[in-house]
Design an enzyme around this catalytic site. Structure first.
Site, mmCIF file in Angstrom:
data_model
loop_
_atom_site.group_PDB
_atom_site.id
_atom_site.type_symbol
_atom_site.label_atom_id
_atom_site.label_comp_id
_atom_site.label_asym_id
_atom_site.label_seq_id
_atom_site.Cartn_x
_atom_site.Cartn_y
_atom_site.Cartn_z
ATOM 1 N N GLU A 15 0.778 -1.226 0.000
ATOM 2 C CA GLU A 15 0.000 0.000 0.000
ATOM 3 C C GLU A 15 0.819 1.290 0.000
ATOM 4 O O GLU A 15 0.360 2.312 -0.480
ATOM 5 C CB GLU A 15 -0.943 0.013 1.224
ATOM 6 C CG GLU A 15 -1.967 -1.106 1.242
ATOM 7 C CD GLU A 15 -2.992 -0.953 0.132
ATOM 8 O OE1 GLU A 15 -3.484 0.168 -0.074
ATOM 9 O OE2 GLU A 15 -3.288 -1.951 -0.543
ATOM 10 N N SER A 69 -51.288 -25.301 38.568
ATOM 11 C CA SER A 69 -51.102 -25.658 39.979
ATOM 12 C C SER A 69 -49.685 -25.404 40.471
ATOM 13 O O SER A 69 -49.446 -25.429 41.682
ATOM 14 C CB SER A 69 -51.461 -27.129 40.190
ATOM 15 O OG SER A 69 -52.840 -27.337 39.934
#
Length: 841
Positions: free
Chosen positions: A91, A490
């Site tokens: 780069e 229950s």
């Protein structure tokens, strides 16, 4: 003549000087104009990129990770020189010598653009300029952006070192495959840390910024060409020898995506309900941006072995019920006939099929052909062998009928073709002999239509050890343990009984189990006991052990539904419980998560405990930003403790229930397991719990606990409908509880439940048995039958009156000493209607 020549050159010189001055002024003006209102480059000195948040088990094993951008931040000093050299060569070869921009590169780019008349415009940005573009500017191609980039780059070079600039670049750059930064990319492409990369692998990473959208599979040749260019630049820049360059350039392009290395994700367990619930909760607590990008280190409470057991126990129960219905639905996925022409094609198509792959021992498969009786299949990831032929025989399908469109069902299957068609994607598993493990055949499986949830946690700390929110996370991500609102039925009754015990009741208090009719705005409500029938005047203990609905309603009416509602809200079962009598039977919806946490407070003696899936959260710098257990250990700082002495931990937790009430309720729930609806529970340690079955058995529950662990289960359809007349919490959920807890107690054990001070034991006879009940000091059995204000019915007129019900009785008169020292006599054979039927204790 000479004068003329001198004047001419003087004029030309003056013109050039003037032009240069004007040009300088113009350029300076442009730079001055664009330099105003630029973003501050100084923020990069405190750069905090979005990084992966990771979840670890208690042993420190990585079990999941979440990220918006897959980035692993690595400081400059930990990035190998090889990687730095590869990116600099690719780069910006003059990175270490320029001052933020490269005049030679800019000039070469300009010449190239003029020469090709704009057809070839190459970039001339330095790494510093790219950092400014990525962090502070946009990616537009304009003169304005380029000028701003140059200005900021020169400023940044004066502020940060070259290594720091390169660190920003290498951690921020996007390298394809949702990977940002070199460390994440090395893991994505090679499943390696940066330090293990070879030069050709580092060069491949450096080749990606030019076109990160390229695929290392589809664009293999172009990426290889770019990789070799990077290697050549590394050689020419002195980072590689010529021999190294030639050797590395000759290497084939290998990657995870090409199947050359195992994927990093494969080293992690499949994502499950537990880690996804952590995501859901912490995203709400810290915010999604922080969770997905904050680089959090999360220590989960999960016990991986128990999590696997929980998943298997719930899956087995769901599949057992579903298979009992005898209906074949399949997966709904098919592969076109033309894709079945070759093995490579059908394997590729099968790999794309959307079927769950997180069920242990199950494999996706495709039906390749159908014979007269059998079906030939191809199984994902497994080659056929003579020892294990990939065939579904006729006898493997004869349990089922195929579901047709609507609610129509085909006839009972006799051969494979009755259920299957060529191209069908199915799920299969090996069937083996129980003892030897010898292969029998491949057998069809399907994801059940029924769903459910399971959760287990520590009763003292609230640490959740296991959570399963359904049959398969990949089949359905909806977590039924935390998100499904269901009627507990229950399973809610213990909170009604606990409220009663705190309001003058004892386990031996007599309550009328007789018919009730309630006038409501919707009309007359006539609740019934499960199975019908009535016990008449019956002790409180029997009411919860046998799950008597009518007794529960009378208790709730007697103490007031407002009192029951306050208890339920205090325990965290509901944020608000509507004070209707039907809600005393668990008619209002809640979650399994809340119910299990509430039951833990019975087990730990009545202290508030908050369930948690997370022990600790640390930020990216290692600072603890959340810790669940805030108790203080007063002796943990000592070098050693005397033999036999445990650490002293000071708890300031809120008490939600009297300790005696907690123990009495626990004792009665032990009776549920020994004699009542939960008697299918079989563990080698003391255990208590309660079943729950709603109207029409749309939901079935069981929640139980030992002295140190509580676990709960519910089963039901996502769109509630009846599970059938034989579906009960004791038949469907108790087996799940048993399968899990039998393994859990091997690791965690269990003891008798702790008896709190302030009470005394006295033997009380219940029918044919004697139970040692625990009473508060100064209390005796009530001398009345609790009716809740409802009309009584003489026992002779009770339809279905059960004369053998478990009432409190004494076989012979017995003299006992009360807590005040007085002598009392319990008469023999106290009957159902007598005032003394509860006994004194």
């Amino acid at each position: 003549m000479i004068r003329f020549v001198l004047n001419f050159f003087g004029a030309v010189f003056s013109w050039f000087v003037t032009a240069a001055v004007f040009l300088a002024l113009i350029v300076g003006g442009v730079f001055w104009i664009y330099s105003r209102d630029l973003p501050s480059h100084e923020v990069l000195a405190s750069y905090t990129p979005k990084t992966i948040s990771r979840i670890y088990s208690g042993e420190g094993r990585l079990i999941d990770e979440f990220a918006e951008e897959r980035r692993i931040f690595v400081p400059s000093e930990e990035i190998p020189d090889l990687v730095k050299h590869a990116f600099v060569s690719a780069e910006d070869k003059f990175f270490y010598t320029h001052h933020g921009y490269d005049p030679r590169g800019m000039a070469a780019a300009a010449v190239e653009a003029v020469r090709t008349r704009g057809e070839s415009v190459r970039g001339a940005s330095t790494i510093t300029q790219q950092v400014m573009k990525n962090f502070l500017l946009d990616s537009s191609r304009s003169v304005e952006r380029k000028v701003k980039e140059l200005i900021l780059a020169t400023r940044l070079e004066r502020t940060l070192s070259k290594d720091k600039i390169l660190e920003l670049y290498l951690n921020e750059i996007f390298l394809g495959q949702n990977s940002a930064g070199v460390a994440a990319a090395a893991q994505t492409y090679f499943n390696k840390p940066l330090g293990d990369l070879a030069p050709h692998e580092a060069a491949l990473l450096a080749a990606m910024p030019q076109a990160p959208s390229r695929s290392v599979v589809r664009d293999k040749d172009r990426i290889t060409e770019r990789r070799n260019y990077v290697l050549r630049e590394m050689w020419q820049n002195g980072y590689l020898t010529e021999a190294e360059y030639k050797s590395e350039a000759a290497q084939p392009l290998r990657s995870v995506q090409n199947g050359d290395y195992p994927a990093f994700r494969q080293s992690l367990p499949p994502r499950d309900y537990f880690t996804d619930e952590i995501r859901r909760q912490l995203s709400a607590q810290f915010g999604e941006d922080e969770f997905f990008g904050g680089g959090l280190s999360i220590r989960a409470t999960v016990e991986p072995q128990l999590q696997q057991i929980a998943a298997k126990a719930l899956q087995d129960a769901l599949e057992r019920y579903d298979r009992g219905l005898g209906l074949w639905r399949g997966t709904g996925e098919t592969i076109p006939a033309e894709e079945l022409a070759s093995e490579d094609r059908w394997r590729a198509a099968l790999a794309k099929a959307k079927v769950p792959r997180d069920i242990e021992g199950w494999y996706p498969a495709v039906v390749l052909s159908l014979g007269k009786t059998d079906a030939e299949i191809g199984i994902e990831g497994i080659a056929p062998t003579e020892a294990e032929p990939q065939v579904i025989p006729a006898k493997d399908v004869q349990w089922a009928r195929k579901m047709m469109p609507g609610r129509e069902r085909a006839r009972q299957a006799r051969v494979a073709a009755d259920l299957l068609a060529v191209g069908d994607v199915v799920l299969v598993r090996r069937m083996t002999e129980d003892g030897s493990g010898k292969f029998i055949r491949w057998t069809l499986r399907q994801v059940p239509a029924i769903q459910g949830g399971f959760m287990a946690m520590d009763v003292t700390t609230g640490r959740v050890y296991a959570m399963q929110g359904g049959f398969s996370y990949q089949a359905s991500v909806f977590n039924r343990a935390t998100q499904a609102q269901r009627q507990p039925g229950s399973a809610f009754k213990p909170f009604v009984y606990a409220a009663a015990l705190d309001n003058g009741y004892t386990p031996a208090t007599i309550v009328a189990d007789e018919p009730i009719t309630v006038n409501t705005p919707q009309g007359l409500w006539t609740p019934k006991n499960s199975g019908g029938g009535f016990y008449g005047p019956t002790p409180l203990r029997t009411g919860i052990e046998q799950s008597r609905n009518l007794m529960t309603i009378r208790i709730a009416q007697d103490i007031g539904m407002q009192t029951v509602a306050k208890y339920a809200e205090r325990f965290g079962v509901y944020e608000h419980l509507s004070p209707f009598l039907a809600n005393s039977l668990g008619a209002q919806e809640t979650t399994l998560f809340k119910m299990v946490a509430a039951y833990a407070m019975f087990a730990n003696g009545g202290e508030r405990v908050e369930p948690t899936l997370v022990d600790r959260v640390q930020d990216r710098w290692g600072k603890t930003v959340y810790r669940h257990d805030k108790r203080v250990c007063t002796t943990c700082q000592k070098g050693a403790l005397p033999a036999g002495q445990a650490p002293i931990i000071v708890s300031d937790r809120e008490r939600v229930m009297d300790a005696i009430t907690a123990y009495q309720t626990t004792s009665m729930m032990e009776g549920v397991v020994k004699r009542g609806s939960g008697k299918g529970v079989k563990l080698p340690v003391p255990v208590a719990g309660k079943t729950g079955t709603t109207n029409d058995a749309k939901d079935v529950w069981f929640i139980g606990f030992t002295s140190n662990m509580v676990a709960g289960c519910y089963l039901g359809y996502d769109e509630p409908r009846s599970l059938g007349s034989n579906a009960f919490g004791g038949t469907l959920c108790v087996p799940v509880f048993n399968a899990f807890m039998r393994q859990a107690v091997k690791q965690y054990g269990g003891t008798s439940f702790k008896v709190p001070p302030g009470g005394y034991f006295a033997d009380v006879s219940y029918g044919s048995g004697v139970i040692s009940e625990y009473f508060r000091n100064g209390t005796v059995a009530a001398s009345r039958v609790v009716d809740g204000g409802f009309q009584r019915v003489p026992k002779e007129q009770l339809p279905g009156f059960n004369k053998k019900s478990s009432d409190v009785t004494e076989k012979a008169a017995k003299s006992v000493t009360t807590s005040t020292g007085k002598k009392k006599v319990i008469p023999k054979k106290a009957d159902y209607g007598s005032m003394s039927s509860g006994g004194l204790y």
